[in-house]
Design a protein around this motif. Structure first.
Motif, mmCIF file in Angstrom:
data_model
loop_
_atom_site.group_PDB
_atom_site.id
_atom_site.type_symbol
_atom_site.label_atom_id
_atom_site.label_comp_id
_atom_site.label_asym_id
_atom_site.label_seq_id
_atom_site.Cartn_x
_atom_site.Cartn_y
_atom_site.Cartn_z
ATOM 1 N N ALA A 71 -28.131 -36.520 -2.728
ATOM 2 C CA ALA A 71 -29.293 -36.291 -3.590
ATOM 3 C C ALA A 71 -28.821 -36.373 -5.026
ATOM 4 O O ALA A 71 -27.816 -35.745 -5.392
ATOM 5 N N PHE A 72 -29.498 -37.177 -5.838
ATOM 6 C CA PHE A 72 -29.152 -37.277 -7.250
ATOM 7 C C PHE A 72 -30.371 -37.687 -8.058
ATOM 8 O O PHE A 72 -31.369 -38.155 -7.510
ATOM 9 N N THR A 73 -30.263 -37.498 -9.366
ATOM 10 C CA THR A 73 -31.303 -37.931 -10.299
ATOM 11 C C THR A 73 -30.753 -39.076 -11.131
ATOM 12 O O THR A 73 -29.684 -38.947 -11.746
ATOM 13 N N LEU A 74 -31.459 -40.205 -11.152
ATOM 14 C CA LEU A 74 -30.999 -41.364 -11.904
ATOM 15 C C LEU A 74 -30.998 -41.091 -13.401
ATOM 16 O O LEU A 74 -31.903 -40.439 -13.925
ATOM 17 N N ASN A 75 -29.999 -41.617 -14.076
ATOM 18 C CA ASN A 75 -29.931 -41.523 -15.530
ATOM 19 C C ASN A 75 -30.749 -42.621 -16.180
ATOM 20 O O ASN A 75 -30.903 -43.716 -15.631
ATOM 21 N N ALA A 76 -31.249 -42.362 -17.368
ATOM 22 C CA ALA A 76 -31.784 -43.392 -18.253
ATOM 23 C C ALA A 76 -30.728 -43.643 -19.319
ATOM 24 O O ALA A 76 -29.799 -42.861 -19.493
ATOM 25 N N ASP A 77 -30.850 -44.756 -20.034
ATOM 26 C CA ASP A 77 -29.888 -45.004 -21.102
ATOM 27 C C ASP A 77 -30.226 -44.139 -22.315
ATOM 28 O O ASP A 77 -31.175 -43.368 -22.312
ATOM 29 N N LYS A 78 -29.442 -44.265 -23.374
ATOM 30 C CA LYS A 78 -29.592 -43.389 -24.533
ATOM 31 C C LYS A 78 -30.946 -43.545 -25.198
ATOM 32 O O LYS A 78 -31.460 -42.619 -25.816
ATOM 33 N N ASN A 79 -31.548 -44.729 -25.100
ATOM 34 C CA ASN A 79 -32.843 -44.956 -25.716
ATOM 35 C C ASN A 79 -33.994 -44.616 -24.788
ATOM 36 O O ASN A 79 -35.150 -44.668 -25.189
#
Length: 214
Positions: free
Chosen positions: A122-130
């Motif tokens: 189980a994980f939460t996807l990252n978004a980029d810095k913007n």
């Protein structure tokens, strides 16, 4: 109908940035071909029956998806067919190290469990810095599976597929569902009769800030 069709015909894949996912991926060849074919055909039959009714609901399709996930999981938990490479500590260590290496880089890791022939994550996807683009699920799983497959195959002195190409993925809708999923992940070795408490299973993990889920 092959297994890829079975996975892709479940429901549309929804992969929002910042989405939390429950992933199950298994070793290549860990389910007999005849069982894969039977499950795929049964799934498609039931799906067509549901879709044929004009009053069908997304909840019905979701329940169908869960039912067939459990059917696959039951076969895997028996662990009486195919490779069981993840019962080798050195190989499990490779997978665990990779899961933690990508934590914060590609996703926020919540929990995982390694069994002899499959893993739950189980994980939460990252978004980029913007916040405009990010690590889509297939790219994340490709990175994880490719790296671990190469390293594990090197240790086994073999070549060929290590993981099945397709993985089961489910977008977690809310915190209550995440609670149920994390509990499912943690309790997998207990349910399979491998230990009495999930804490006794070496390759089960939950991030400390999610400890209220155990």
């Amino acid at each position: 109908m092959n297994e890829r069709d079975f996975y892709r015909s479940r429901l549309p894949h929804i992969q929002p940035l910042g989405g939390t996912f429950f992933i199950t991926t298994r070793l290549h060849g860990s389910v007999p071909q005849v069982e894969k074919q039977r499950l795929a055909e049964d799934f498609l039959l039931h799906q067509r029956q549901i879709l044929a009714r004009p009053d069908h609901t997304a909840e019905e399709l979701d329940r169908l998806n869960k039912t067939f996930f459990v059917a696959y999981e039951t076969i895997l938990d028996k662990s009486d067919y195919g490779p069981k490479w993840l019962s080798i500590n050195a190989l499990s260590d490779i997978v665990v190290n990779a899961l933690h290496y990508f934590d914060t880089k590609l996703y926020d890791l919540i929990a995982y469990c390694l069994m002899s022939n499959h893993i739950h994550i189980a994980f939460t996807l990252n978004a980029d810095k913007n916040g405009q683009s990010g690590s889509y699920l297939q790219q994340v799983m490709h990175s994880l599976k490719s790296y671990t497959a190469i390293k594990c195959n090197e240790m086994l002195d073999r070549s060929g597929s290590f993981w099945e190409h397709e993985s089961y993925d489910r977008l977690v809708r809310d915190r209550n569902e995440l609670h149920r999923i994390v509990n499912y992940i943690l309790q997998n070795p207990v349910k399979a009769g491998l230990c009495q408490r999930w804490q006794d299973w070496k390759y089960t993990y939950i991030k400390p800030e999610y400890n209220d889920f155990d």
